[in-house]
Structure formats: structure tokens, C-alpha cells
Design a protein around this motif. Sequence first.
Motif, PDB file in Angstrom:
ATOM      1  N   HIS A 136      73.846  30.372  13.702  1.00 34.82           N
ATOM      2  CA  HIS A 136      72.838  31.909  12.555  1.00 34.82           C
ATOM      3  C   HIS A 136      73.969  33.086  13.713  1.00 34.82           C
ATOM      4  O   HIS A 136      74.576  33.105  14.820  1.00 34.82           O
ATOM      5  N   LYS A 170      71.785  34.131  20.088  1.00 33.22           N
ATOM      6  CA  LYS A 170      71.767  33.325  21.074  1.00 33.22           C
ATOM      7  C   LYS A 170      70.070  34.148  21.969  1.00 33.22           C
ATOM      8  O   LYS A 170      70.500  34.962  22.522  1.00 33.22           O
ATOM      9  N   LEU A 171      69.556  33.572  20.859  1.00 31.71           N
ATOM     10  CA  LEU A 171      68.002  34.010  21.342  1.00 31.71           C
ATOM     11  C   LEU A 171      67.287  33.455  22.846  1.00 31.71           C
ATOM     12  O   LEU A 171      66.794  32.154  22.098  1.00 31.71           O
ATOM     13  N   VAL A 222      63.033  29.974  22.065  1.00 29.21           N
ATOM     14  CA  VAL A 222      63.243  30.123  20.522  1.00 29.21           C
ATOM     15  C   VAL A 222      63.313  28.364  20.389  1.00 29.21           C
ATOM     16  O   VAL A 222      64.298  28.450  20.814  1.00 29.21           O
ATOM     17  N   HIS A 252      64.061  25.723  18.046  1.00 26.81           N
ATOM     18  CA  HIS A 252      64.597  26.257  16.506  1.00 26.81           C
ATOM     19  C   HIS A 252      63.775  24.632  15.675  1.00 26.81           C
ATOM     20  O   HIS A 252      63.936  23.690  15.873  1.00 26.81           O
ATOM     21  N   PRO A 285      64.004  28.518  10.037  1.00 21.76           N
ATOM     22  CA  PRO A 285      64.810  29.407  10.672  1.00 21.76           C
ATOM     23  C   PRO A 285      64.452  30.322  10.840  1.00 21.76           C
ATOM     24  O   PRO A 285      64.825  31.890  11.444  1.00 21.76           O
ATOM     25  N   ASP A 315      61.631  32.154  12.737  1.00 24.78           N
ATOM     26  CA  ASP A 315      61.416  31.723  14.325  1.00 24.78           C
ATOM     27  C   ASP A 315      62.501  32.445  14.354  1.00 24.78           C
ATOM     28  O   ASP A 315      62.411  33.181  15.220  1.00 24.78           O
ATOM     29  N   VAL A 316      63.389  32.625  13.730  1.00 20.82           N
ATOM     30  CA  VAL A 316      64.876  33.377  14.352  1.00 20.82           C
ATOM     31  C   VAL A 316      65.170  34.797  13.827  1.00 20.82           C
ATOM     32  O   VAL A 316      65.395  36.023  14.384  1.00 20.82           O
ATOM     33  N   LYS A 332      62.837  37.921  14.053  1.00 16.39           N
ATOM     34  CA  LYS A 332      63.110  38.547  15.754  1.00 16.39           C
ATOM     35  C   LYS A 332      64.003  39.247  15.725  1.00 16.39           C
ATOM     36  O   LYS A 332      63.935  39.903  16.314  1.00 16.39           O
TER      37      LYS A 332
END
Length: 276
Positions: A79, A113-114, A117, A119, A123, A126-127, A130
Motif C-alpha cells: 500500500h 505502515k500503520l 492494523v 490486514h 483493505p 481497514d487501511v 484511516k
Amino acid sequence: MAIITLTTDFGLKDHFVGAIKGTIYSELKDAKIVDISHSISPFNIQECAYILKNSYYAFPKGSIHIVGVDAEPTVENPHIAVYVDGHYFIAANNGVVSLITAEINPEKVFEIKLPDVLHGAFPVLDVFVKVACHLARGGKLEVVGKPFDDLKILKEFSPRVSNNGNTLTGSVIYIDNYGNVITNIQKGLFEAYRKGRKFEINARNKRLTEIYDSYSDIINFNLDKSRRKGPGDLLALFNSSDYIELAIYKSNLQTVGGASTLLGLDYRDTIIINFE
């Protein structure tokens, strides 16, 4: 607050788009969300790039574009969040960003690079959501990840020039809601090799020797109606994004068909232009 746009291949039947919007509003009650499209063909990076390339610049600088097509991360396609041309793009590193901004170098590229989280299979929710909400609050890219210098570049869809500059070979990159066929040959490239010469566009068994600037230019209003070209006739034009497009004038893809079905053209099929 910055605008957040959504471009996905999720369609509208399932819960995905609703869940994304609900989550954004839960974090940002005053969020401004714009749907660009949720009807991208599944995993079709080229189609997604075409739509975003021709729409993102119309939004204010600082807008945040969530790209939910082929978004599952892998070792090769992590990502990323990219700042380019005054806009933020959040996507997988699958080549879509390089196609959207082919002529512009990104100012910042970060691998996301959260912390904490999970995975899973969603996504974008989820990513990406955010990260988008963080940026919409005025947050910095540096907080969501680390600098990344391996932005995937896709170039396989570029037109080919051959025969000492006398032939352009392009591909179908998009078929719109009317069944119009958009090629990857842009006006600038066409004119650069045309140099005022006559030309012939070859699409399946059809030959065209003129390119119009609008759909209705096919009609010669000086002729009697019985002798004019009009609805049902094939034409080529430079569309609003300056790509060569093939269309059936005032046709309906859902009834009699459009250029794509009537010519038998699909994504990646070949269009050849010969200059005399």
C-alpha cells in the motif's frame, strides 16, 4: 476539510461502499465524500486510471483520492500514499498511480505502515480510510509510513509507432456507458506524426478518414436530411480528454448496440492509423 473521493470496482449491490462511507463519517462527521465511480471493471487498472486521470484535476488541490481497485497488498504491491500535482492518492502499488499521472513526477511517495492494523479482505476500509481521514484532518504523510522509492511504472499500453512514422498502432483502453470506444492515441501524438497528411483509421473491417471535434460534426446541415449522416453512423472524434474515440452517433448500447458491440471491439483490441 479536504474532499475524499472514492473510485472502486465494488459496484453498488454489496455493502462495501456503504461501509466505507459510514466509517469515514464516524471519524469525520463533516467529511466531504465524492463518488467518482464504483463501476470499474474488476481489477482493471487501465480503466481505473483513465477515469481518475480525467477527473481528479477538476477537484481542489489537497483532495484525497482513495483507489479501491486491485487493492489487496502483496510483497510486490504494498500500500502506498502518493502526493502528486497537489493531490493525494491512496492505492496499492499496482501501477495505477503512474498511469494517472504519467507526465508528472510525484513529490512524495510513502509506503503505508500503520500500527495495530489487521490486514484482512477489506483493505480499503481497514487501511485506506484511516490514511484518508488522517490526511483530511491535516495530518502528514510522514506519520502513516516510510519513504518509498519503488513506484511501479506501467507503460505497456502506450501506442506504437512503426513504418518510419507512417503507422500508429493503438489499443482500446476504455469503453464508456454509451459503448463508445476510447483508444490510447491522444491528439498530440496523432498530430505530431500526421504532419498535415491524409490518414486512415482501421478498426476491424471499418475505415475512417476523418476525425471530428464533436459528435454532431458528423452531420452536414447543408445537405437534405435524407442525404445526411446521422444516428446510427460511425464516427471518430477527439473526445473531451483528447483521446481518439470511435462512436456510433446517438446509439444506445442497451438496445441496438454501440461502437464496441457493433464493431466487435473490446479492451486491449487494436486500432491502426496509417498516414499517406
